[in-house]
Design a protein around this motif. Structure first.
Motif, PDB file in Angstrom:
ATOM      1  N   PHE A  73       0.806  -1.210   0.000  1.00 41.31           N
ATOM      2  CA  PHE A  73       0.000   0.000   0.000  1.00 41.31           C
ATOM      3  C   PHE A  73       0.842   1.264   0.000  1.00 41.31           C
ATOM      4  N   GLU A  74       2.111   1.174   0.354  1.00 46.16           N
ATOM      5  CA  GLU A  74       3.043   2.293   0.397  1.00 46.16           C
ATOM      6  C   GLU A  74       2.603   3.387   1.355  1.00 46.16           C
ATOM      7  N   VAL A  75       1.882   3.008   2.395  1.00 42.26           N
ATOM      8  CA  VAL A  75       1.423   3.979   3.380  1.00 42.26           C
ATOM      9  C   VAL A  75       2.607   4.584   4.115  1.00 42.26           C
ATOM     10  N   CYS A  76       3.517   3.746   4.555  1.00 46.97           N
ATOM     11  CA  CYS A  76       4.659   4.230   5.334  1.00 46.97           C
ATOM     12  C   CYS A  76       5.553   5.130   4.497  1.00 46.97           C
ATOM     13  N   ARG A  77       5.780   4.770   3.246  1.00 46.48           N
ATOM     14  CA  ARG A  77       6.630   5.589   2.390  1.00 46.48           C
ATOM     15  C   ARG A  77       6.009   6.948   2.132  1.00 46.48           C
ATOM     16  N   ARG A  78       4.712   6.975   1.893  1.00 46.10           N
ATOM     17  CA  ARG A  78       4.052   8.242   1.607  1.00 46.10           C
ATOM     18  C   ARG A  78       3.996   9.138   2.834  1.00 46.10           C
ATOM     19  N   ILE A  79       3.783   8.551   4.007  1.00 51.18           N
ATOM     20  CA  ILE A  79       3.806   9.340   5.240  1.00 51.18           C
ATOM     21  C   ILE A  79       5.217   9.864   5.492  1.00 51.18           C
ATOM     22  N   ALA A  80       6.215   9.017   5.258  1.00 46.93           N
ATOM     23  CA  ALA A  80       7.605   9.434   5.463  1.00 46.93           C
ATOM     24  C   ALA A  80       8.001  10.548   4.498  1.00 46.93           C
ATOM     25  N   ASP A  81       7.567  10.456   3.253  1.00 45.64           N
ATOM     26  CA  ASP A  81       7.864  11.525   2.301  1.00 45.64           C
ATOM     27  C   ASP A  81       7.221  12.838   2.722  1.00 45.64           C
ATOM     28  N   ARG A  82       6.009  12.758   3.228  1.00 42.67           N
ATOM     29  CA  ARG A  82       5.294  13.954   3.657  1.00 42.67           C
ATOM     30  C   ARG A  82       5.969  14.602   4.865  1.00 42.67           C
ATOM     31  N   LEU A  83       6.456  13.763   5.801  1.00 41.80           N
ATOM     32  CA  LEU A  83       7.083  14.273   7.022  1.00 41.80           C
ATOM     33  C   LEU A  83       8.573  14.539   6.867  1.00 41.80           C
ATOM     34  N   GLY A  84       9.174  14.027   5.799  1.00 46.86           N
ATOM     35  CA  GLY A  84      10.596  14.237   5.563  1.00 46.86           C
ATOM     36  C   GLY A  84      11.485  13.358   6.419  1.00 46.86           C
ATOM     37  N   ILE A  85      11.009  12.146   6.746  1.00 46.65           N
ATOM     38  CA  ILE A  85      11.806  11.208   7.529  1.00 46.65           C
ATOM     39  C   ILE A  85      11.925   9.904   6.752  1.00 46.65           C
ATOM     40  N   ARG A  86      12.706   8.964   7.289  1.00 50.07           N
ATOM     41  CA  ARG A  86      12.897   7.685   6.620  1.00 50.07           C
ATOM     42  C   ARG A  86      11.672   6.789   6.819  1.00 50.07           C
ATOM     43  N   ALA A  87      11.383   5.992   5.807  1.00 47.73           N
ATOM     44  CA  ALA A  87      10.236   5.088   5.867  1.00 47.73           C
ATOM     45  C   ALA A  87      10.422   4.015   6.931  1.00 47.73           C
ATOM     46  N   ARG A  88      11.656   3.645   7.193  1.00 50.26           N
ATOM     47  CA  ARG A  88      11.935   2.638   8.216  1.00 50.26           C
ATOM     48  C   ARG A  88      11.465   3.108   9.593  1.00 50.26           C
ATOM     49  N   VAL A  89      11.611   4.395   9.878  1.00 50.61           N
ATOM     50  CA  VAL A  89      11.176   4.947  11.163  1.00 50.61           C
ATOM     51  C   VAL A  89       9.651   4.866  11.283  1.00 50.61           C
ATOM     52  N   VAL A  90       8.960   5.149  10.201  1.00 49.74           N
ATOM     53  CA  VAL A  90       7.492   5.093  10.216  1.00 49.74           C
ATOM     54  C   VAL A  90       7.020   3.654  10.375  1.00 49.74           C
ATOM     55  N   ARG A  91       7.650   2.714   9.670  1.00 49.70           N
ATOM     56  CA  ARG A  91       7.277   1.301   9.801  1.00 49.70           C
ATOM     57  C   ARG A  91       7.495   0.804  11.223  1.00 49.70           C
TER      58      ARG A  91
END
Length: 75
Positions: free
Chosen positions: A16-34
């Protein structure tokens, strides 16, 4: 074991790429969001997973509504 690795790779690339899209919006790494979603799921007994599914559904609907069309004839 190879089947499990292939499944994991497929889900990471075409999920779903939810984590990547949230990370792009917040300017952080996707690994942190996951990792945050994983910890939230364990701490709140499933609320993080429910939040993830809600965000995936919401982003999918948003993508369907706000599709970019190059011309009027793309309808």
């Amino acid at each position: 074991m190879d089947i499990l690795y292939n499944l994991l790779h497929y889900l990471q690339k075409r999920g779903f790429e939810v984590c990547r899209r949230i990370a792009d919006r917040l300017g952080i790494r996707a690994r942190v969001v996951r990792t945050s979603f994983i910890y939230l799921t364990f701490v709140t007994l499933g609320f993080g997973f429910a939040l993830y599914l809600f965000l995936a559904f919401w982003l999918k609907i948003k993508d369907l509504i706000y599709t970019k069309r190059t011309s009027v004839f793309d309808l």
